[in-house]
Write a protein that holds these residues in place. Structure first.
Motif, PDB file in Angstrom:
ATOM      1  N   GLU A 193      28.795 -33.477  21.730  1.00  0.00           N
ATOM      2  CA  GLU A 193      28.141 -32.885  20.564  1.00  0.00           C
ATOM      3  C   GLU A 193      29.184 -32.257  19.645  1.00  0.00           C
ATOM      4  O   GLU A 193      30.025 -31.470  20.077  1.00  0.00           O
ATOM      5  CB  GLU A 193      27.130 -31.823  21.019  1.00  0.00           C
ATOM      6  CG  GLU A 193      26.126 -31.418  19.969  1.00  0.00           C
ATOM      7  CD  GLU A 193      25.090 -32.496  19.680  1.00  0.00           C
ATOM      8  OE1 GLU A 193      24.606 -32.530  18.536  1.00  0.00           O
ATOM      9  OE2 GLU A 193      24.772 -33.293  20.589  1.00  0.00           O
ATOM     10  N   MET A 194      29.123 -32.599  18.353  1.00  0.00           N
ATOM     11  CA  MET A 194      30.049 -32.056  17.351  1.00  0.00           C
ATOM     12  C   MET A 194      29.279 -31.782  16.066  1.00  0.00           C
ATOM     13  O   MET A 194      28.731 -32.706  15.467  1.00  0.00           O
ATOM     14  CB  MET A 194      31.185 -33.045  17.069  1.00  0.00           C
ATOM     15  CG  MET A 194      32.069 -33.366  18.250  1.00  0.00           C
ATOM     16  SD  MET A 194      33.081 -34.847  17.938  1.00  0.00           S
ATOM     17  CE  MET A 194      31.823 -36.142  17.976  1.00  0.00           C
ATOM     18  N   ASN A 195      29.200 -30.534  15.679  1.00  0.00           N
ATOM     19  CA  ASN A 195      28.537 -30.168  14.428  1.00  0.00           C
ATOM     20  C   ASN A 195      29.067 -28.817  13.968  1.00  0.00           C
ATOM     21  O   ASN A 195      30.089 -28.354  14.473  1.00  0.00           O
ATOM     22  CB  ASN A 195      27.000 -30.151  14.619  1.00  0.00           C
ATOM     23  CG  ASN A 195      26.580 -29.303  15.814  1.00  0.00           C
ATOM     24  OD1 ASN A 195      27.045 -28.174  15.992  1.00  0.00           O
ATOM     25  ND2 ASN A 195      25.699 -29.850  16.654  1.00  0.00           N
ATOM     26  N   GLN A 196      28.381 -28.168  13.022  1.00  0.00           N
ATOM     27  CA  GLN A 196      28.877 -26.901  12.484  1.00  0.00           C
ATOM     28  C   GLN A 196      28.691 -25.729  13.450  1.00  0.00           C
ATOM     29  O   GLN A 196      29.160 -24.630  13.177  1.00  0.00           O
ATOM     30  CB  GLN A 196      28.179 -26.594  11.153  1.00  0.00           C
ATOM     31  CG  GLN A 196      26.674 -26.412  11.267  1.00  0.00           C
ATOM     32  CD  GLN A 196      25.983 -26.569   9.937  1.00  0.00           C
ATOM     33  OE1 GLN A 196      25.267 -27.522   9.712  1.00  0.00           O
ATOM     34  NE2 GLN A 196      26.189 -25.629   9.035  1.00  0.00           N
ATOM     35  N   PHE A 197      28.035 -25.976  14.592  1.00  0.00           N
ATOM     36  CA  PHE A 197      27.786 -24.917  15.561  1.00  0.00           C
ATOM     37  C   PHE A 197      28.611 -25.062  16.843  1.00  0.00           C
ATOM     38  O   PHE A 197      29.025 -24.062  17.432  1.00  0.00           O
ATOM     39  CB  PHE A 197      26.295 -24.889  15.930  1.00  0.00           C
ATOM     40  CG  PHE A 197      25.387 -24.791  14.747  1.00  0.00           C
ATOM     41  CD1 PHE A 197      25.263 -23.604  14.045  1.00  0.00           C
ATOM     42  CD2 PHE A 197      24.671 -25.892  14.317  1.00  0.00           C
ATOM     43  CE1 PHE A 197      24.431 -23.507  12.936  1.00  0.00           C
ATOM     44  CE2 PHE A 197      23.841 -25.814  13.213  1.00  0.00           C
ATOM     45  CZ  PHE A 197      23.725 -24.620  12.519  1.00  0.00           C
ATOM     46  N   VAL A 324      27.711  -9.833  26.976  1.00  0.00           N
ATOM     47  CA  VAL A 324      27.480  -9.749  25.526  1.00  0.00           C
ATOM     48  C   VAL A 324      27.964 -11.049  24.879  1.00  0.00           C
ATOM     49  O   VAL A 324      28.764 -11.792  25.456  1.00  0.00           O
ATOM     50  CB  VAL A 324      28.209  -8.545  24.891  1.00  0.00           C
ATOM     51  CG1 VAL A 324      27.602  -7.238  25.371  1.00  0.00           C
ATOM     52  CG2 VAL A 324      29.701  -8.592  25.188  1.00  0.00           C
ATOM     53  N   ILE A 325      27.490 -11.304  23.674  1.00  0.00           N
ATOM     54  CA  ILE A 325      27.788 -12.569  23.009  1.00  0.00           C
ATOM     55  C   ILE A 325      29.284 -12.740  22.764  1.00  0.00           C
ATOM     56  O   ILE A 325      29.802 -13.860  22.808  1.00  0.00           O
ATOM     57  CB  ILE A 325      26.982 -12.692  21.689  1.00  0.00           C
ATOM     58  CG1 ILE A 325      27.098 -14.119  21.142  1.00  0.00           C
ATOM     59  CG2 ILE A 325      27.433 -11.685  20.670  1.00  0.00           C
ATOM     60  CD1 ILE A 325      26.574 -15.191  22.054  1.00  0.00           C
ATOM     61  N   LYS A 336      31.308 -22.295  18.129  1.00  0.00           N
ATOM     62  CA  LYS A 336      31.873 -21.910  16.842  1.00  0.00           C
ATOM     63  C   LYS A 336      31.193 -20.645  16.315  1.00  0.00           C
ATOM     64  O   LYS A 336      30.123 -20.256  16.795  1.00  0.00           O
ATOM     65  CB  LYS A 336      31.681 -23.034  15.810  1.00  0.00           C
ATOM     66  CG  LYS A 336      32.402 -24.324  16.139  1.00  0.00           C
ATOM     67  CD  LYS A 336      32.192 -25.326  15.022  1.00  0.00           C
ATOM     68  CE  LYS A 336      32.889 -26.637  15.279  1.00  0.00           C
ATOM     69  NZ  LYS A 336      32.677 -27.613  14.178  1.00  0.00           N
ATOM     70  N   ILE A 337      31.835 -20.028  15.346  1.00  0.00           N
ATOM     71  CA  ILE A 337      31.199 -18.936  14.608  1.00  0.00           C
ATOM     72  C   ILE A 337      30.545 -19.558  13.382  1.00  0.00           C
ATOM     73  O   ILE A 337      31.213 -20.182  12.554  1.00  0.00           O
ATOM     74  CB  ILE A 337      32.223 -17.868  14.168  1.00  0.00           C
ATOM     75  CG1 ILE A 337      32.785 -17.110  15.367  1.00  0.00           C
ATOM     76  CG2 ILE A 337      31.572 -16.890  13.190  1.00  0.00           C
ATOM     77  CD1 ILE A 337      31.792 -16.186  16.047  1.00  0.00           C
ATOM     78  N   ASN A 349      28.320 -13.347  10.631  1.00  0.00           N
ATOM     79  CA  ASN A 349      28.799 -14.180  11.729  1.00  0.00           C
ATOM     80  C   ASN A 349      27.756 -14.264  12.831  1.00  0.00           C
ATOM     81  O   ASN A 349      27.303 -13.235  13.343  1.00  0.00           O
ATOM     82  CB  ASN A 349      30.091 -13.613  12.312  1.00  0.00           C
ATOM     83  CG  ASN A 349      31.257 -13.751  11.358  1.00  0.00           C
ATOM     84  OD1 ASN A 349      31.268 -14.625  10.502  1.00  0.00           O
ATOM     85  ND2 ASN A 349      32.248 -12.891  11.495  1.00  0.00           N
ATOM     86  N   ASP A 350      27.390 -15.475  13.189  1.00  0.00           N
ATOM     87  CA  ASP A 350      26.442 -15.691  14.281  1.00  0.00           C
ATOM     88  C   ASP A 350      26.977 -16.770  15.210  1.00  0.00           C
ATOM     89  O   ASP A 350      27.706 -17.670  14.784  1.00  0.00           O
ATOM     90  CB  ASP A 350      25.077 -16.151  13.748  1.00  0.00           C
ATOM     91  CG  ASP A 350      24.272 -15.017  13.140  1.00  0.00           C
ATOM     92  OD1 ASP A 350      24.398 -13.878  13.625  1.00  0.00           O
ATOM     93  OD2 ASP A 350      23.531 -15.268  12.171  1.00  0.00           O
ATOM     94  N   VAL A 351      26.619 -16.685  16.490  1.00  0.00           N
ATOM     95  CA  VAL A 351      26.886 -17.758  17.446  1.00  0.00           C
ATOM     96  C   VAL A 351      25.567 -18.479  17.671  1.00  0.00           C
ATOM     97  O   VAL A 351      24.646 -17.927  18.266  1.00  0.00           O
ATOM     98  CB  VAL A 351      27.457 -17.214  18.770  1.00  0.00           C
ATOM     99  CG1 VAL A 351      27.621 -18.352  19.766  1.00  0.00           C
ATOM    100  CG2 VAL A 351      28.791 -16.530  18.531  1.00  0.00           C
ATOM    101  N   VAL A 352      25.487 -19.692  17.151  1.00  0.00           N
ATOM    102  CA  VAL A 352      24.266 -20.487  17.209  1.00  0.00           C
ATOM    103  C   VAL A 352      24.569 -21.777  17.968  1.00  0.00           C
ATOM    104  O   VAL A 352      25.633 -22.371  17.785  1.00  0.00           O
ATOM    105  CB  VAL A 352      23.768 -20.829  15.785  1.00  0.00           C
ATOM    106  CG1 VAL A 352      22.482 -21.643  15.833  1.00  0.00           C
ATOM    107  CG2 VAL A 352      23.565 -19.560  14.972  1.00  0.00           C
ATOM    108  N   VAL A 353      23.647 -22.205  18.815  1.00  0.00           N
ATOM    109  CA  VAL A 353      23.839 -23.448  19.573  1.00  0.00           C
ATOM    110  C   VAL A 353      22.779 -24.446  19.131  1.00  0.00           C
ATOM    111  O   VAL A 353      21.606 -24.105  18.985  1.00  0.00           O
ATOM    112  CB  VAL A 353      23.744 -23.196  21.094  1.00  0.00           C
ATOM    113  CG1 VAL A 353      23.969 -24.496  21.861  1.00  0.00           C
ATOM    114  CG2 VAL A 353      24.771 -22.164  21.510  1.00  0.00           C
TER     115      VAL A 353
END
Length: 492
Positions: A193-197, A324-325, A336-337, A349-353
């Motif tokens: 998987e490769m994307n902006q997240f 913690v995140i 990614k951030i 800034n968020d950590v999203v999957v």
């Protein structure tokens, strides 16, 4: 100082302000329009300028990345100089054995040409040992287990060292990334998987499994061609299988030592791997004192499987796991951030999957709340019901404002929402993440298969297979020929 204004000057000023007022009013009116009166012409011109602004921003970001990369290279070189300046670190007068072994193959160092090759890369890789030797204790146990699962020789782990010095953040100028330096075009065929997240090329588990799958596929293809040589499969990992088979066809050899590779980089690839193996295995002989090692992943982390059907933040999940995140992000370099713009303020800034199956590392000492973890992970299985999936247009907004807020581009928003023009209206719902997902089902091409026969077996149209898999179509004798090969994955 006093000023005077005659009648002509007064009316000229009034006209000027009136013109400015008209331009502002027209621009504001095109931010959101009703369905009956879209300001299409002016809106189109504005969108052209906004796209140009987006493009310039991306260029500026790319240039900044280049500058940052140069500073990083300078820092690395300074580290190397400092390391090499310490005369107490490397022992002198090291005697090499007559024979070295790699993956069951003997390298005869009494042969002058073989010794020259090895010695050149030994000296070249020696100065970077301070980078990769400390990481071996962290990553080798994971790689060794996966190699065993896939029936590959334990020595293949040194290939990852030659590729990236075991750095998950390693990145080449050509775009290869991660432990095994996968290009995007190759990685997508191995369910990475490769994307902006996320970028699983930086995940030691996913990328190593993909590397094993590629090596086994290459070795099988070479075996079918009468060249069952793992060293040639390693060469294929660097330059592609087609380049290796071409050399075999041209020169007639069937093993690494009987061929001259078309590119020096491909040949050197094996010698580099041999050199780093020798350096790592003989650390105590080469250096006056051993390097400080990093703890194994198995000793410092818990390994947690994670399945998501939508895009979700991991903050609450991390807390339910007893951490913690920030800790989760540090331990998992494939995360990614995601920088979410919020109008005039700094990006959030968020950590999203994104949707998919992942292996997540959490601190070893963390104690999970089993009930809370189960509740959150059940939510993760709800499709497109997470971090964000849509935006409701508000009065005064245009696509450029919305794109800036969510750190994306106007063209991307238009593409995933099927917009033919940039006209939007209050209350309209815009998808923020494309609802199209990469297909997970695939067919493995067998000898004798044609695209038509595969299409009939799967009940999928030829054209869909061509588009989904980006297949090349060649025209020959008035017919379209689609190029496929045994072992290839065709997604549908």
């Amino acid at each position: 100082m006093s000023h005077s204004l005659n009648a002509d000057g007064f009316f000229f000023s009034m006209k000027k302000y009136y013109l400015i007022f008209l331009i502002v009013a027209a621009t504001a009116g095109c931010m959101t329009v009703n369905k009956q009166e879209p300001c299409l012409d002016l809106r189109h011109e504005i969108m052209i300028y906004q796209d140009q602004i987006d493009s310039l921003r991306h260029m500026n970001f790319a240039y900044q990345m280049c500058v940052d990369s140069l500073y990083s290279e300078m820092s690395a070189l300074q580290d190397s100089i400092a390391f090499l300046s310490s005369a107490t670190r490397i022992k002198n007068h090291l005697d090499f054995p007559d024979t070295l072994y790699y993956a069951g193959y003997a390298f005869d160092l009494t042969n002058e040409r073989i010794f020259q090759k090895f010695h050149y890369w030994y000296l070249a890789e020696l100065k970077f040992a301070y980078k990769y030797i400390p990481r071996t204790t962290k990553y080798f146990p994971v790689i060794e287990n996966i190699l065993t699962e896939n029936g590959l020789d334990d020595d293949i782990k040194y290939l990852a060292v030659a590729e990236s010095y075991l750095s998950p953040l390693a990145h080449s100028s050509a775009g290869a990334t991660g432990f095994w330096q996968f290009m995007k075009s190759t990685a997508k065929y191995y369910d990475i998987e490769m994307n902006q997240f996320v970028d699983q090329r930086r995940d030691i588990f996913a990328s190593t499994r993909a590397a094993c799958e590629y090596l086994n596929w290459s070795l099988k293809a070479l075996t079918n061609k009468g060249a069952p040589d793992i060293l040639l499969a390693i060469c294929a990992f660097n330059s592609g299988l087609s380049n290796i088979t071409r050399v075999i066809n041209e020169q007639g050899g069937t093993d690494f030592f009987s061929l001259i590779q078309r590119k020096a980089e491909t040949d050197d690839y094996v010698w580099r791997t041999l050199a780093v193996k020798y350096i790592i295995e003989n650390e105590n002989k080469i250096f006056t004192k051993p390097f400080k090692k990093e703890p194994s992943i198995y000793e410092s982390c818990r390994i947690v499987p994670l399945v998501l059907e939508g895009h979700y933040k991991l903050d609450a999940w991390a807390q339910a796991q007893g951490t913690v995140i920030r800790e989760v992000w540090e331990l998992n370099p494939w995360l990614k951030i995601y920088k979410r713009n919020n109008y005039t303020h700094s990006p959030v800034n968020d950590v999203v999957v994104s949707p998919g199956e992942f292996t997540v590392l959490v601190p070893k000492g963390s104690v999970p709340n089993a009930g809370e973890v189960a509740r959150i992970e059940q939510q993760f299985k709800e499709e497109n019901n997470g971090y964000f999936t849509e935006h409701v247009v508000k009065s005064g907004e245009n696509l450029w404002i919305i794109a800036s807020r969510y750190h994306t581009s106007v063209s991307h928003l238009m593409s995933i929402n099927g917009l033919k023009s940039a006209t939007i209206y209050p209350g309209q719902k815009l998808n923020l993440i494309s609802l199209k997902t990469n297909p997970k089902k695939y067919y493995l091409v067998k000898k004798g298969d044609t695209l038509s026969s595969i299409s009939s077996k799967l009940g999928v149209a030829n054209q869909k297979l061509i588009q989904t898999n980006n297949l090349k179509v060649k025209r020959s004798n008035g017919r379209n020929i689609v190029l496929i090969y045994p072992g290839q994955k065709l997604y549908y």
